[in-house]
Motif scaffolding. Structure first.
Motif, PDB file in Angstrom:
ATOM      1  N   ALA A   1       6.845   9.368   3.923  1.00 28.39           N
ATOM      2  CA  ALA A   1       6.867  10.388   2.874  1.00 28.39           C
ATOM      3  C   ALA A   1       6.551   9.783   1.532  1.00 28.39           C
ATOM      4  CB  ALA A   1       8.234  11.064   2.833  1.00 28.39           C
ATOM      5  N   ALA A   2       6.963   8.528   1.333  1.00 22.77           N
ATOM      6  CA  ALA A   2       6.765   7.887   0.034  1.00 22.77           C
ATOM      7  C   ALA A   2       5.347   7.375  -0.145  1.00 22.77           C
ATOM      8  CB  ALA A   2       7.753   6.741  -0.139  1.00 22.77           C
ATOM      9  N   ILE A   3       4.734   6.846   0.946  1.00 24.92           N
ATOM     10  CA  ILE A   3       3.426   6.233   0.816  1.00 24.92           C
ATOM     11  C   ILE A   3       2.306   7.235   1.032  1.00 24.92           C
ATOM     12  CG2 ILE A   3       1.898   4.462   1.766  1.00 24.92           C
ATOM     13  CD1 ILE A   3       4.347   2.845   2.471  1.00 24.92           C
ATOM     14  N   GLY A   4       2.432   8.050   2.053  1.00 28.19           N
ATOM     15  CA  GLY A   4       1.381   9.032   2.325  1.00 28.19           C
ATOM     16  C   GLY A   4       1.996  10.354   2.669  1.00 28.19           C
ATOM     17  N   ALA A   5       2.045  11.255   1.718  1.00 28.59           N
ATOM     18  CA  ALA A   5       2.692  12.540   1.950  1.00 28.59           C
ATOM     19  C   ALA A   5       2.072  13.220   3.158  1.00 28.59           C
ATOM     20  CB  ALA A   5       2.550  13.431   0.722  1.00 28.59           C
ATOM     21  N   GLY A   6       2.952  13.722   4.020  1.00 22.00           N
ATOM     22  CA  GLY A   6       2.489  14.417   5.199  1.00 22.00           C
ATOM     23  C   GLY A   6       2.411  13.524   6.418  1.00 22.00           C
ATOM     24  N   ALA A   7       2.542  12.192   6.245  1.00 20.56           N
ATOM     25  CA  ALA A   7       2.444  11.283   7.384  1.00 20.56           C
ATOM     26  C   ALA A   7       3.646  11.403   8.294  1.00 20.56           C
ATOM     27  CB  ALA A   7       2.305   9.848   6.886  1.00 20.56           C
ATOM     28  N   VAL A   8       4.781  11.844   7.740  1.00 21.69           N
ATOM     29  CA  VAL A   8       5.988  12.037   8.530  1.00 21.69           C
ATOM     30  C   VAL A   8       6.426  13.478   8.354  1.00 21.69           C
ATOM     31  CG1 VAL A   8       8.378  11.352   8.822  1.00 21.69           C
ATOM     32  CG2 VAL A   8       6.679   9.637   8.229  1.00 21.69           C
ATOM     33  N   THR A   9       6.782  14.130   9.422  1.00 22.70           N
ATOM     34  CA  THR A   9       7.164  15.535   9.329  1.00 22.70           C
ATOM     35  C   THR A   9       8.633  15.654   8.971  1.00 22.70           C
ATOM     36  OG1 THR A   9       7.570  15.553  11.708  1.00 22.70           O
ATOM     37  CG2 THR A   9       5.415  16.292  10.950  1.00 22.70           C
TER      38      THR A   9
ATOM     39  N   MET B   1       9.328  -6.435 -10.544  1.00 26.83           N
ATOM     40  CA  MET B   1       9.303  -5.019 -10.212  1.00 26.83           C
ATOM     41  C   MET B   1       7.869  -4.488 -10.107  1.00 26.83           C
ATOM     42  SD  MET B   1      12.459  -4.079  -9.840  1.00 26.83           S
ATOM     43  CE  MET B   1      12.644  -5.700  -9.105  1.00 26.83           C
ATOM     44  N   SER B   2       6.958  -5.106 -10.824  1.00 20.36           N
ATOM     45  CA  SER B   2       5.556  -4.664 -10.823  1.00 20.36           C
ATOM     46  C   SER B   2       4.762  -5.249  -9.664  1.00 20.36           C
ATOM     47  CB  SER B   2       4.885  -5.049 -12.151  1.00 20.36           C
ATOM     48  OG  SER B   2       5.558  -4.457 -13.239  1.00 20.36           O
ATOM     49  N   GLY B   3       5.415  -6.036  -8.823  1.00 22.05           N
ATOM     50  CA  GLY B   3       4.738  -6.627  -7.667  1.00 22.05           C
ATOM     51  C   GLY B   3       3.958  -7.874  -7.981  1.00 22.05           C
TER      52      GLY B   3
ATOM     53  N   ASP C   1       7.672   4.094  -3.706  1.00 24.17           N
ATOM     54  CA  ASP C   1       7.724   3.775  -2.281  1.00 24.17           C
ATOM     55  C   ASP C   1       8.384   2.421  -2.039  1.00 24.17           C
ATOM     56  OD1 ASP C   1       5.588   2.489  -3.466  1.00 24.17           O
ATOM     57  OD2 ASP C   1       4.065   3.251  -2.097  1.00 24.17           O
ATOM     58  N   PHE C   2       8.136   1.453  -2.904  1.00 26.20           N
ATOM     59  CA  PHE C   2       8.753   0.139  -2.744  1.00 26.20           C
ATOM     60  C   PHE C   2      10.265   0.229  -2.927  1.00 26.20           C
ATOM     61  CE2 PHE C   2       9.982  -4.100  -4.429  1.00 26.20           C
ATOM     62  CZ  PHE C   2       9.649  -4.856  -3.314  1.00 26.20           C
TER      63      PHE C   2
ATOM     64  N   ASP D   1      11.360 -10.853   4.347  1.00 21.86           N
ATOM     65  CA  ASP D   1      11.059  -9.483   4.777  1.00 21.86           C
ATOM     66  C   ASP D   1      10.610  -8.629   3.591  1.00 21.86           C
ATOM     67  OD1 ASP D   1      10.995  -7.429   6.817  1.00 21.86           O
ATOM     68  OD2 ASP D   1      12.766  -6.582   5.863  1.00 21.86           O
ATOM     69  N   ILE D   2      11.292  -8.779   2.457  1.00 23.89           N
ATOM     70  CA  ILE D   2      10.896  -8.034   1.255  1.00 23.89           C
ATOM     71  C   ILE D   2       9.488  -8.434   0.833  1.00 23.89           C
ATOM     72  CG2 ILE D   2      11.379  -7.616  -1.178  1.00 23.89           C
ATOM     73  CD1 ILE D   2      14.338  -8.140  -0.573  1.00 23.89           C
ATOM     74  N   GLU D   3       9.206  -9.725   0.829  1.00 26.01           N
ATOM     75  CA  GLU D   3       7.904 -10.216   0.385  1.00 26.01           C
ATOM     76  C   GLU D   3       6.779  -9.702   1.274  1.00 26.01           C
ATOM     77  OE1 GLU D   3       4.910 -12.369  -1.685  1.00 26.01           O
ATOM     78  OE2 GLU D   3       6.833 -11.463  -2.182  1.00 26.01           O
ATOM     79  N   ARG D   4       6.994  -9.685   2.578  1.00 24.63           N
ATOM     80  CA  ARG D   4       5.979  -9.178   3.496  1.00 24.63           C
ATOM     81  C   ARG D   4       5.637  -7.720   3.166  1.00 24.63           C
ATOM     82  NH1 ARG D   4       6.615  -6.011   7.601  1.00 24.63           N
ATOM     83  NH2 ARG D   4       8.877  -6.356   7.683  1.00 24.63           N
ATOM     84  N   GLN D   5       6.657  -6.906   2.910  1.00 29.01           N
ATOM     85  CA  GLN D   5       6.423  -5.495   2.611  1.00 29.01           C
ATOM     86  C   GLN D   5       5.852  -5.305   1.210  1.00 29.01           C
ATOM     87  OE1 GLN D   5       9.553  -2.751   4.410  1.00 29.01           O
ATOM     88  NE2 GLN D   5      10.641  -4.698   4.409  1.00 29.01           N
ATOM     89  N   ARG D   6       6.244  -6.167   0.276  1.00 30.18           N
ATOM     90  CA  ARG D   6       5.662  -6.092  -1.074  1.00 30.18           C
ATOM     91  C   ARG D   6       4.150  -6.255  -1.010  1.00 30.18           C
ATOM     92  NH1 ARG D   6       3.271  -9.272  -4.777  1.00 30.18           N
ATOM     93  NH2 ARG D   6       3.389 -11.069  -3.370  1.00 30.18           N
ATOM     94  N   LYS D   7       3.698  -7.219  -0.243  1.00 35.37           N
ATOM     95  CA  LYS D   7       2.253  -7.472  -0.144  1.00 35.37           C
ATOM     96  C   LYS D   7       1.530  -6.257   0.411  1.00 35.37           C
ATOM     97  CE  LYS D   7       2.503 -12.501   0.357  1.00 35.37           C
ATOM     98  NZ  LYS D   7       2.300 -13.664   1.280  1.00 35.37           N
ATOM     99  N   ASP D   8       2.121  -5.639   1.434  1.00 38.82           N
ATOM    100  CA  ASP D   8       1.472  -4.474   2.044  1.00 38.82           C
ATOM    101  C   ASP D   8       1.395  -3.301   1.067  1.00 38.82           C
ATOM    102  OD1 ASP D   8       1.181  -5.828   4.408  1.00 38.82           O
ATOM    103  OD2 ASP D   8       2.954  -4.959   5.367  1.00 38.82           O
ATOM    104  N   ILE D   9       2.525  -3.013   0.393  1.00 35.89           N
ATOM    105  CA  ILE D   9       2.606  -1.829  -0.461  1.00 35.89           C
ATOM    106  C   ILE D   9       1.780  -1.991  -1.741  1.00 35.89           C
ATOM    107  CG2 ILE D   9       4.165  -0.479  -1.929  1.00 35.89           C
ATOM    108  CD1 ILE D   9       6.224  -0.673   0.303  1.00 35.89           C
ATOM    109  N   PHE D  10       1.917  -3.110  -2.416  1.00 36.88           N
ATOM    110  CA  PHE D  10       1.195  -3.269  -3.690  1.00 36.88           C
ATOM    111  C   PHE D  10      -0.291  -3.515  -3.477  1.00 36.88           C
ATOM    112  CE2 PHE D  10       5.506  -3.703  -5.214  1.00 36.88           C
ATOM    113  CZ  PHE D  10       5.445  -3.122  -6.469  1.00 36.88           C
ATOM    114  N   ALA D  11      -0.652  -3.986  -2.290  1.00 36.77           N
ATOM    115  CA  ALA D  11      -2.074  -4.153  -1.985  1.00 36.77           C
ATOM    116  C   ALA D  11      -2.767  -2.810  -1.843  1.00 36.77           C
ATOM    117  CB  ALA D  11      -2.249  -4.958  -0.703  1.00 36.77           C
ATOM    118  N   ALA D  12      -1.976  -1.754  -1.617  1.00 33.98           N
ATOM    119  CA  ALA D  12      -2.542  -0.415  -1.410  1.00 33.98           C
ATOM    120  C   ALA D  12      -2.861   0.284  -2.725  1.00 33.98           C
ATOM    121  CB  ALA D  12      -1.570   0.433  -0.592  1.00 33.98           C
ATOM    122  N   GLU D  13      -2.531  -0.345  -3.844  1.00 37.07           N
ATOM    123  CA  GLU D  13      -2.776   0.305  -5.139  1.00 37.07           C
ATOM    124  C   GLU D  13      -4.268   0.466  -5.408  1.00 37.07           C
ATOM    125  OE1 GLU D  13      -0.615  -2.005  -8.088  1.00 37.07           O
ATOM    126  OE2 GLU D  13       0.906  -0.451  -8.130  1.00 37.07           O
TER     127      GLU D  13
END
Length: 440
Positions: A28-36, A235-237, A402-403, A428-440
């Protein structure tokens, strides 16, 4: 003014507990509609185009005190303008978790939200209405407030309404009875917590069932140990969560954990604040409204606070966490003219003071607001913020939504459950940070 309400019971239930539910919200946070997920935030407007006299407003003020205060402010506007404000009140946490879906669906004309990054994020996604023309007519807002209301494109989107500082709250009578002194350094803070623990108190009231309250403790530990600039970069990734500086923050926190109330992930912030009020706890890291709403008129004068203690003298107590709350106009507003009229009213000192008469746990942002009726805590809060060299907004406002909602809520709750695996946590946080902020 009409009210419609939703509550937390509408959230999807999961026997695995809140962490699994938070994980589910990632889509819901990253792609609206991806989860019902159920649409908890549903506008209560009057249809396309509106009627010109009705403005719908999405509210996250589900707690009794702010809900009543907003109702009085909106009622005053209705009498003055001869317009109607239809308020759609949603459980505070549900509002934040579903905001992306809400704005991309059928949002209200105006909605409550936060200044800074959290506003800029949605402005960048094209989900907000530019109100720069309104800002040309606003008076009483500082340049700093205007900056916090401005998107990355240089346009204004936000109407600030009030702010409140975070600090360490306590009861004067408890300190007097125990012979406790206000700590200035982290070593003194930890020694005081140990003494309180020996005296039979829960030294630090603590509840993180809602997922965000513990973020305030992390923010202060990071800003005191590493400084404001590093914290904002983190906080800014732009910083790695596996750096020694971040690990040190969690190590400092781990040293305090024995003095926090146990079972925090099953306790709401209201329950933690009530523990402070009942003199079962000695201290609590909160924003001004949180203990303020739990202390009645008879014991409010016993409530006090001190700045979060110094860790590194190079940073001292320079930074203060002081979130700014206010209003935004959705891009899909059905009644833009009525929405603009309401925003003009909410930008006035009269509108702020109308709210503060019922909720004296916040501070007006308009410099023209009459502060003569402020209580002792409000006056002290003004001094704390005005003396700060840097102002932060709070973790879930200074970083991507989303982060904050899908990574940091879960990470901090896992840390509370098991504070001994810092290396695994930050990896674990760092792995997800890379994925999320790379999507900007």
């Amino acid at each position: 003014m009409t009210q419609s309400s939703f509550n937390g019971s509408a959230l999807p239930r999961n026997p695995a507990g809140p962490l699994s539910r938070r994980s589910l919200l990632r889509g819901a946070a990253i792609g609206a509609g991806a989860v019902t997920l159920p649409s908890l935030l549903t506008a209560c407007g009057s249809g396309p185009g509106g009627d010109g006299k009705t403005v719908t407003l999405g509210s996250n003020a589900s707690d009794a005190v702010p809900k009543k205060a907003y109702a009085q402010a909106f009622s005053a506007y209705e009498k003055q303008s001869k317009k109607t404000v239809e308020v759609n009140t949603v459980n505070h946490e549900a509002f934040q978790e579903n905001i992306n879906r809400y704005l991309q669906g059928s949002p209200d004309d105006v909605f409550m939200w936060f200044a800074g990054y959290r506003m800029q994020f949605f402005a960048k996604k094209g989900l907000l209405t530019d109100i720069s023309d309104l800002w040309k007519g606003f008076d009483g807002f500082s340049d700093a407030l205007k900056k916090q209301s401005t998107g990355e494109d240089g346009k204004q989107y936000f109407v600030p309404y009030y702010y409140y500082p975070w600090a360490v709250f306590y009861r004067k009578s408890v300190f007097e009875k125990g012979g406790y002194e206000i700590p200035r350094t982290f070593d003194e803070y930890r020694a005081l917590a140990k003494k309180m623990d020996q005296d039979g108190l829960d030294a630090i009231a603590f509840g993180d069932k809602d997922g965000w309250p513990a973020m305030g403790t992390f923010d202060y530990l990071d800003m005191r140990a590493n400084g404001y600039d590093f914290h904002i970069s983190l906080m800014s990734g732009e910083e790695s969560w596996t750096s020694p500086r971040v690990k040190n923050v969690f190590d400092l926190w781990r040293g305090l954990m024995p003095y926090h109330q146990q079972g925090a992930n099953g306790r709401t912030w209201q329950e933690a604040a009530q523990s402070l009020q009942a003199k079962k706890s000695g201290m609590a890291v909160f924003g001004l409204p949180h203990p303020g709403q739990q202390f009645g008129a008879t014991d409010r004068e016993d409530l006090d606070f001190f700045p979060f203690p110094e860790i590194d003298p190079a940073h001292g107590q320079d930074a203060v966490e002081a979130p700014i709350d206010g209003f935004l106009m959705s891009k899909k507003a059905k009644n833009p003219e009525a929405a603009e009229d309401l925003l003009k009213y909410l930008a006035t000192p009269e509108a702020e003071l109308r709210y503060l008469r019922s909720d004296p746990n916040n501070i007006a942002v308009n410099e023209s607001a009459d502060t003569s009726s402020y209580n002792a805590l409000q006056k002290k809060a003004v001094e704390l913020v005005s003396g700060a060299k840097q102002i932060s907004q709070f973790m879930d406002r200074d970083t991507r939504p989303d982060f904050a909602s899908t990574v940091m809520i879960r990470a901090i709750q896992e840390f509370i459950n098991n504070p001994n695996d810092v290396d695994g946590l930050v990896r674990d946080i760092e792995r997800q940070r890379k994925d999320i902020f790379a999507a900007e």
